[in-house]
Design an enzyme around this catalytic site. Structure first.
Site, mmCIF file in Angstrom:
data_model
loop_
_atom_site.group_PDB
_atom_site.id
_atom_site.type_symbol
_atom_site.label_atom_id
_atom_site.label_comp_id
_atom_site.label_asym_id
_atom_site.label_seq_id
_atom_site.Cartn_x
_atom_site.Cartn_y
_atom_site.Cartn_z
ATOM 1 N N LEU A 65 49.786 41.641 37.864
ATOM 2 C CA LEU A 65 48.954 42.820 37.570
ATOM 3 C C LEU A 65 47.692 42.436 36.809
ATOM 4 O O LEU A 65 47.624 41.380 36.189
ATOM 5 C CB LEU A 65 49.782 43.818 36.755
ATOM 6 C CG LEU A 65 51.012 44.360 37.480
ATOM 7 C CD1 LEU A 65 51.894 45.166 36.538
ATOM 8 C CD2 LEU A 65 50.606 45.206 38.677
ATOM 9 N N PRO A 66 46.691 43.343 36.802
ATOM 10 C CA PRO A 66 45.406 42.990 36.191
ATOM 11 C C PRO A 66 45.468 42.724 34.681
ATOM 12 O O PRO A 66 44.862 41.756 34.215
ATOM 13 C CB PRO A 66 44.518 44.207 36.481
ATOM 14 C CG PRO A 66 45.138 44.875 37.657
ATOM 15 C CD PRO A 66 46.611 44.605 37.558
ATOM 16 N N LYS A 174 47.667 28.931 29.525
ATOM 17 C CA LYS A 174 46.631 29.472 30.421
ATOM 18 C C LYS A 174 45.321 29.717 29.660
ATOM 19 O O LYS A 174 44.240 29.327 30.111
ATOM 20 C CB LYS A 174 47.176 30.765 31.035
ATOM 21 C CG LYS A 174 46.184 31.614 31.794
ATOM 22 C CD LYS A 174 46.020 31.183 33.220
ATOM 23 C CE LYS A 174 44.844 31.907 33.863
ATOM 24 N NZ LYS A 174 44.548 31.456 35.182
ATOM 25 N N LYS A 249 37.667 37.764 31.151
ATOM 26 C CA LYS A 249 38.973 38.324 30.768
ATOM 27 C C LYS A 249 39.783 37.278 29.983
ATOM 28 O O LYS A 249 40.339 37.566 28.931
ATOM 29 C CB LYS A 249 39.723 38.749 32.040
ATOM 30 C CG LYS A 249 41.080 39.329 31.734
ATOM 31 C CD LYS A 249 41.991 39.404 32.928
ATOM 32 C CE LYS A 249 43.421 39.449 32.428
ATOM 33 N NZ LYS A 249 44.412 39.479 33.469
HETATM 34 P P1 NAD Z 1 43.796 42.464 41.665
HETATM 35 O O1 NAD Z 1 43.088 43.506 40.882
HETATM 36 O O2 NAD Z 1 43.212 41.987 42.950
HETATM 37 O O3 NAD Z 1 45.294 42.945 41.989
HETATM 38 C C1 NAD Z 1 46.099 43.689 41.115
HETATM 39 C C2 NAD Z 1 46.945 44.649 41.925
HETATM 40 O O4 NAD Z 1 47.819 45.345 41.035
HETATM 41 C C3 NAD Z 1 46.126 45.730 42.650
HETATM 42 O O5 NAD Z 1 46.497 45.748 44.022
HETATM 43 C C4 NAD Z 1 46.499 47.024 41.931
HETATM 44 O O6 NAD Z 1 46.482 48.164 42.782
HETATM 45 C C5 NAD Z 1 47.898 46.706 41.443
HETATM 46 N N1 NAD Z 1 48.306 47.495 40.295
HETATM 47 C C6 NAD Z 1 47.611 47.786 39.162
HETATM 48 N N2 NAD Z 1 48.356 48.506 38.314
HETATM 49 C C7 NAD Z 1 49.561 48.694 38.917
HETATM 50 C C8 NAD Z 1 50.758 49.364 38.538
HETATM 51 N N3 NAD Z 1 50.862 50.001 37.369
HETATM 52 N N4 NAD Z 1 51.793 49.351 39.403
HETATM 53 C C9 NAD Z 1 51.696 48.719 40.596
HETATM 54 N N5 NAD Z 1 50.591 48.069 41.009
HETATM 55 C C10 NAD Z 1 49.532 48.059 40.178
HETATM 56 O O7 NAD Z 1 44.014 41.231 40.662
HETATM 57 P P2 NAD Z 1 44.306 39.685 41.045
HETATM 58 O O8 NAD Z 1 43.039 38.977 41.273
HETATM 59 O O9 NAD Z 1 45.380 39.667 42.097
HETATM 60 O O10 NAD Z 1 44.878 39.141 39.648
HETATM 61 C C11 NAD Z 1 46.178 39.442 39.213
HETATM 62 C C12 NAD Z 1 46.462 38.646 37.952
HETATM 63 O O11 NAD Z 1 46.333 37.248 38.213
HETATM 64 C C13 NAD Z 1 45.508 38.955 36.793
HETATM 65 O O12 NAD Z 1 46.218 39.002 35.598
HETATM 66 C C14 NAD Z 1 44.522 37.798 36.831
HETATM 67 O O13 NAD Z 1 43.939 37.527 35.559
HETATM 68 C C15 NAD Z 1 45.423 36.652 37.295
HETATM 69 N N6 NAD Z 1 44.725 35.563 37.997
HETATM 70 C C16 NAD Z 1 43.820 35.845 38.977
HETATM 71 C C17 NAD Z 1 43.174 34.789 39.634
HETATM 72 C C18 NAD Z 1 42.156 35.055 40.731
HETATM 73 O O14 NAD Z 1 41.459 34.112 41.138
HETATM 74 N N7 NAD Z 1 42.057 36.270 41.253
HETATM 75 C C19 NAD Z 1 43.465 33.457 39.291
HETATM 76 C C20 NAD Z 1 44.422 33.210 38.306
HETATM 77 C C21 NAD Z 1 45.050 34.280 37.661
#
Ligand code: NAD
Length: 300
Positions: A65-66, A174, A249
């Site tokens: 999740l975000p 991290k 973030k």
């Molecule tokens: P994203 O915003 O693309 O995806 C998050 C998903 O969670 C969305 O589809 C959203 O609808 C869903 N969501 C939000 N609240 C929710 C809830 N209460 N119940 C159910 N679903 C819910 O984010 P992402 O890029 O996939 O990143 C996810 C995590 O991974 C973050 O914590 C981010 O910091 C970490 N991360 C991301 C990357 C990257 O390159 N994108 C790399 C390393 C770590």
């Protein structure tokens, strides 16, 4: 065969869940954006009705999740879309792969234990490509037995899976790594900007520094000027890669942790401030290495 719940099917979670579908396990997915769950259902997953449905029916639950707030909400919140802790079967294993606050992660692990649940934090590095190719690095915090239980599942999505220590240690690893990454990217960018102003050819600086004591990942693998490293986002108009918003973030999380623990991180704080300005200027969706262009503008 195990019932595995997956919550949060965004840029990272979607391909991670797709990789789980290649296993013999039953994958039950949920995202507040219904279209994401439907897309994964079309790939062979079962669609969970809500968070409580996932909690009631799964032995292992993964979240991606975000933010800290979102993770707390699904773990502890009320109603159908919260309260994994209150509704999970005894001894279920919860694996939170989101990047969140260390202290909050430790508190969640303690509360999970009170509910007779196993909990590990397992944030990742490797980005969307790593998620698609099942070669993520997982940095895990929690009890060794719980880590070992999670290991075969994490192996379906990643390559390097490291037990960093007790609860919260994965999150700690991290944010320390990413604070270092931001600082080194700014340092490499400053070196190239200085070289430009001194009339030194960029490729020459790269050839020398990448084989000298200035070498680091930000230079050798992710060079912020176009040219020297073909696969770097600088050669793709700074399309991410790893967005400046995501970097900010993580820097907010690291600075928050530093402040809470009275640790002096002058460069970490400066990096956070620079990325804050950069993102406020409308650059959140560009790759974090584009900070070089922002630093160049500061010179004028
Ligand atoms: P994203 O915003 O693309 O995806 C998050 C998903 O969670 C969305 O589809 C959203 O609808 C869903 N969501 C939000 N609240 C929710 C809830 N209460 N119940 C159910 N679903 C819910 O984010 P992402 O890029 O996939 O990143 C996810 C995590 O991974 C973050 O914590 C981010 O910091 C970490 N991360 C991301 C990357 C990257 O390159 N994108 C790399 C390393 C770590």
């Amino acid at each position: 065969m195990t019932n595995i719940g997956f919550i949060g099917l965004g840029n990272m979670g979607f391909p991670m869940a797709q990789n789980l579908l290649k296993s013999e396990h039953n994958i039950i997915v949920y995202d507040i954006r219904e279209e994401n769950s439907k897309k994964l259902q079309n790939c062979g997953a079962k669609r969970g009705k809500n968070i409580v449905h996932i909690a009631n029916n799964c032995d292992i639950i993964i979240s991606m999740l975000p933010s800290t707030k979102d993770v707390k909400e699904i773990m502890l919140g009320k109603g159908k879309n919260g309260a994994i802790f209150a509704n999970s079967k005894e001894n279920s294993l919860i694996i939170d792969c989101s990047s969140i606050d260390v202290k909050a992660s430790r508190e969640l692990a303690a509360k999970a234990k009170q509910n007779n649940l196993s909990y590990i934090d397992a944030p990742v590095s490797g980005g969307v490509m790593g998620a698609k190719n099942a070669c993520l690095t997982f940095m895990c915090g929690g009890e060794k037995n719980d880590f070992l239980r999670a290991l075969p599942i994490l192996k379906l999505m990643g390559k390097n899976i490291i037990h960093a220590g007790s609860a919260g240690s994965g999150q700690a690893a991290k944010i320390c790594n990413n604070m270092l990454l931001a600082i080194s990217m700014i340092g490499v960018s400053e070196a190239f900007n200085l070289a430009d102003s001194l009339g030194l050819d960029r490729q020459k600086l790269f050839d020398i520094a990448s084989n000298s004591s200035g070498q680091c990942w930000s230079l050798n693998t992710y060079c912020p000027v176009p040219g020297p490293v073909e696969t770097a986002p600088s050669n793709n108009n700074y399309r991410p890669g790893f967005s400046a918003f995501m970097m900010l973030k993580d820097l907010l999380l690291s600075q928050n942790a530093a402040d809470e623990n009275n640790i002096i991180t002058p460069l970490g704080r400066k990096a956070k401030n620079l990325y804050e300005d950069f993102v406020a200027g409308g650059n959140g969706e560009t790759d974090f290495s584009a900070i070089i262009k922002y630093l160049r503008r500061l010179e004028n």
